[in-house]
Every structure is written in C-alpha cells, then in structure tokens.
Design an enzyme around this catalytic site. Structure first.
Site, mmCIF file in Angstrom:
data_model
loop_
_atom_site.group_PDB
_atom_site.id
_atom_site.type_symbol
_atom_site.label_atom_id
_atom_site.label_comp_id
_atom_site.label_asym_id
_atom_site.label_seq_id
_atom_site.Cartn_x
_atom_site.Cartn_y
_atom_site.Cartn_z
ATOM 1 C CG HIS A 175 51.672 3.629 -18.840
ATOM 2 N ND1 HIS A 175 50.687 4.105 -18.166
ATOM 3 C CD2 HIS A 175 52.738 4.584 -18.882
ATOM 4 C CE1 HIS A 175 50.726 5.278 -17.685
ATOM 5 N NE2 HIS A 175 52.380 5.641 -17.723
ATOM 6 C CE LYS A 214 49.499 -23.545 -23.466
ATOM 7 N NZ LYS A 214 48.277 -23.415 -22.900
ATOM 8 C CB SER A 237 49.036 -28.586 -22.464
ATOM 9 O OG SER A 237 47.843 -28.975 -23.286
ATOM 10 C CD GLU A 258 49.975 -20.323 -15.345
ATOM 11 O OE1 GLU A 258 50.381 -21.196 -15.730
ATOM 12 O OE2 GLU A 258 48.724 -19.895 -15.876
#
Ligand code: ARG
Length: 457
Positions: free
Chosen positions: A151, A278, A272, A285
């Site tokens: 979980h 970043k 970024s 992804e």
C-alpha cells in the site's frame, strides 16, 4: 482488369492501399517467394530456367530495396503486388509464374508469421540482456537494506538485491510468453492458397523447412484466417510493457526528493527549461506511459477479429500497423530500460535510514510472542498496542522504556532489544524465496540458471 469497367475511386484506393506500411514485410516476402519458387521447380510445376530467372530477379529486388532504389508505384496496392510487378518488369514472363499455387491470402499470413517469429525471438534476446543487468545490479547491492512496501506504506525491510530480483522474475515470465508466441506461430500457412488448398501437389513441408517453420498448418481454411499468433505477440508485449511501466513508475517515485532512493544518470534524465535545480526522470516516465498504447493495439486487434466470418477478409489487413508500432515501441523500451538500469545510482544512506524505522519489526515482535506460546492473532494485537504507545509518545519502539513495554506486552520480557538489533529482522526471513542473505544467494543461483535457459535457443 477485365472484370471491371471503371477504375477505382482514388478515395477507395487510399483506404485500400497498405503498401505504405506493409512494405516493411518485403524481406520476408522475398524469402518466402524464393522458397516457394524452389519448391515449384522441385515439383516440376515451373521449369529450372524459370527458377533461375526468378531467383535472380528476387536478388536484384533485394538489392534495390537495400539501396533504397526500389520504386513504389501508385498502382502497387501492397508489398506483394509491388514485388511481383517489379519481378515481371525485371525478368518478364517467368516472373508471372511465381504466383502459381499460392494466393496473397496464404502469402500475407506467412509473411506476418515470419515477422512475428523474428521479433518474438528479438524480444526474448532483449529481455535476456535486461535480466542480465538486473542480476548484476542485484549482486552489486546484495546486502543494502531498504523498506519493502505494501500500500506504499513501509511494511518490512528487504535487501535491495531481493527487490531487484523481483523485477528479474517478472521479465523471466515475459520470456515464457514470447516462447508461447513462437510455438503458436510454428505452423506455416503457405500452401493453403486462397482458402481451399491449391490444384497442384506442392511440397509444403519442404517450404516450411526452408523458412524455419516446424510444421505446416493442417487446415487451409484456418490457415488463411488465423491471426492468433499476432494476438499472442501483442499480448506478450502488453504484459511486458506493463512490467516496464511498473518499473518506470517505481524509478520515478524513488528519484523524487521525498524518496531519493535512486538517481538516474544524466544520460537518461533531462533538465527543466525554467527551474535550474531540476533533474527529471523522463526515460522512466515514458516507460511508465507507453504500456497503454500497446495494450490498445492488442485490444484493437481483438476488435477487428471479433465476429469475423471465415476465411480471409480485408479486415485482416488491419493487423499490421498496430503490430509494427508495438514491435518498435517494445524493442526501444527494453533497450532503454536496460541501459537506464545499468547506470542507475542507488543511495545507500537514504535507503538504510528508511529501513531503520523500527516499526518495520512489528511482525517480528509478534512472531517472538508466538514462539513464546501466544496465538498469532493475540500477539498481533499486543504489538499493535505497543506501536500505538510509541506513536503516541513520538518514539521509535527501541526508545520505549522497559516499564512501557512491560505494561503493554509483559510476554516480551527483554526480547524486544534482541529483535530490534540491526539486521535481525532481515536475517530472520529464512523461508524459501525470503529476504535473508542465504536465501537471496540461493535465488541468485536460480536466476542464473533461468537466464541461461532464456538465452538458449
Ligand atoms: N494487403 C493484404 C493484407 O494485408 C494482402 C492480402 C490481400 N488479399 C486479398 N485477397 N485481397 O491483408
């Protein structure tokens, strides 16, 4: 064509033409034609001189394609017609004999089966190379501790080797699925003709042997309508892409500032355009995002085949674009996953810090009580109260006073400290397939054997 008195509407031609995408099958179509022509000659259905001319013509066409000199004409509806048209241009009348005792229906089914078989093998090889990297990374991180999650809540600590091997076994099962696809595409459709067989005593077994099939399809009607092997490939690919998506998702999560368990190498991340601090895990992804497109191709082909009457129907032409996109997507994904994992940096300090959370030993405390005669259900309740008392005081279990422990769980009687001593809760997972080092070492041995098997044949 004499059967028709007016030409095809250009709109219909656009809808009907598949050459723009099925030309990719040309190498298989040429191979098929060569094997078919040899068989026709061996059965005296065409002459030896015809065979010579056809073989020469097919070689020339292959050269034209390889050199990017093959010209596709507006009237070439599909790859089969384009190649036959060119063969006749190159060698004349003999070229017109190649299509004896075959139809585009058994031809296309066979081309697609050859394509599927080549790429099922390719997927197996790529999977094996990914599994090899996972195994290496597991060996390098044999005894690094981190929390295991259920979980997405910290549950019980495990070794990173054990965790990485979990991915290994998922991909090993994918190998089995591509094997299944190889078996399902092992019977050659060619020789079925349009649907009923052909009017010549052909030698299908010889052609099958030439093309690397293990047998010939036993029913001509089934042979020209069967696309199960495409479903099998897409289905194996969909499950495999789902695994890659889960792996990508985990790497995204683990690279976040909140986890910081790992960091992708610069080669598999991007910056970024506005936020200089970043480093985005784009490769992971995209692995996460690609799966549904493959599952959609599987679902689309199920839709095309749904309710389709026997035998060949033009609907079947829709089997190709989804298949080609799946092959391209999956093969790229498998390579990216392998290289990204090869270079993925794991942060030992962050993982071990999280694994030191001693609430992760709650099950072990409950099991200690079981060994002291308390039924598990009851011991579960006792330890839950102990955790509750620690949470209330903002403490870890090891920080509870002896009085606190004695008040809630008198049966523990000193055992608490032993159980909480570092490493004990991992090394106590001694059951087969568990996380204790001895079991993980055993598992690595099994993984080696599985990898050898996945690489053989
Ligand atoms: N382009 C067709 C396909 O991909 C080839 C078979 C056509 N056969 C026919 N009878 N029209 O399915």
């Amino acid at each position: 064509m004499a059967r028709f008195s007016s030409p095809q509407d250009p709109l219909f031609q656009r809808l009907n033409s598949s050459v723009a995408f099925d030309f990719r099958l040309a190498p298989y179509d040429l191979e098929l034609s060569r094997a078919h022509a040899r068989m026709l000659a061996s059965r005296d259905i065409i002459g030896a001189d015809d065979l010579d001319a056809i073989e020469r013509g097919l070689t020339d066409i292959r050269e034209e394609i390889d050199a990017d000199r093959f010209e596709i004409r507006p009237d070439d509806e599909d790859v089969h017609m384009a190649i036959e048209r060119r063969l006749i241009e190159l060698i004349g009348a003999a070229g017109g004999k190649l299509h004896t005792a075959r139809s585009r229906n058994d031809q296309v089914a066979t081309d697609v089966a050859l394509f599927v078989r080549a790429h099922a093998l390719g997927a197996k090889e790529l999977l094996a190379s990914l599994m090899d990297v996972l195994l290496q990374r597991a060996e390098e991180h044999l005894d690094w501790r981190l929390p295991g999650y259920t979980h997405l809540q910290r549950a019980q600590p495990v070794y990173l080797s054990h965790h990485l091997l979990a991915w290994f076994w998922k991909f090993n099962r994918d190998v089995g699925r591509f094997d299944f696809c190889m078996r399902g595409s092992d019977a050659m459709p060619l020789g079925a003709g349009a649907l009923a067989g052909v009017n010549f005593l052909t030698d299908r077994v010889a052609v099958a042997r030439d093309l690397g099939f293990g047998s010939v399809a036993p029913n001509s009607i089934d042979a020209v309508s069967n696309r199960d092997f495409v479903l099998d490939y897409l289905s194996a690919a969909a499950t495999c892409a789902t695994h890659l998506s889960q792996l990508g998702g985990e790497i995204v999560l683990w690279s976040s500032e909140e986890f910081r368990f790992c960091e992708p190498s610069d080669a598999f991340a991007s910056g970024s355009s506005i936020m200089p601090q970043k480093k985005n895990p784009d490769a992971a992804e995209l692995l996460r995002a690609k799966a549904p497109r493959i599952t959609a191709h599987l679902s689309a082909l199920h839709g095309v085949l749904h309710g389709l009457p026997l035998t060949y129907n033009k609907d079947l032409q829709e089997d190709k674009e989804g298949l080609f996109d799946t092959v391209d997507t999956l093969e790229l994904e498998l390579q990216v996953a392998r290289e990204m994992l090869r270079e993925l940096h794991f942060d030992r300090r962050r993982m071990e810090e999280a694994a030191r959370d001693d609430f992760l030993a709650a099950t072990d405390l409950a099991d200690l009580l079981v060994r002291r005669g308390v039924p598990f259900r009851e011991s579960h309740g006792i330890v839950a109260s102990l955790v509750r008392s620690a949470v209330d005081q903002g403490k870890q279990l090891a920080e509870l006073s002896d009085e606190d422990v004695a008040a809630v769980a008198p049966q523990l009687n000193g055992g608490l400290r032993d159980v909480l001593s570092e490493g004990a809760w991992l090394e106590s997972k001694v059951s087969e397939g568990g996380t204790s080092l001895e079991r993980v070492r055993e598992q690595i041995g099994r993984a080696r054997a599985a990898l050898r098997e996945a690489t053989a044949a």
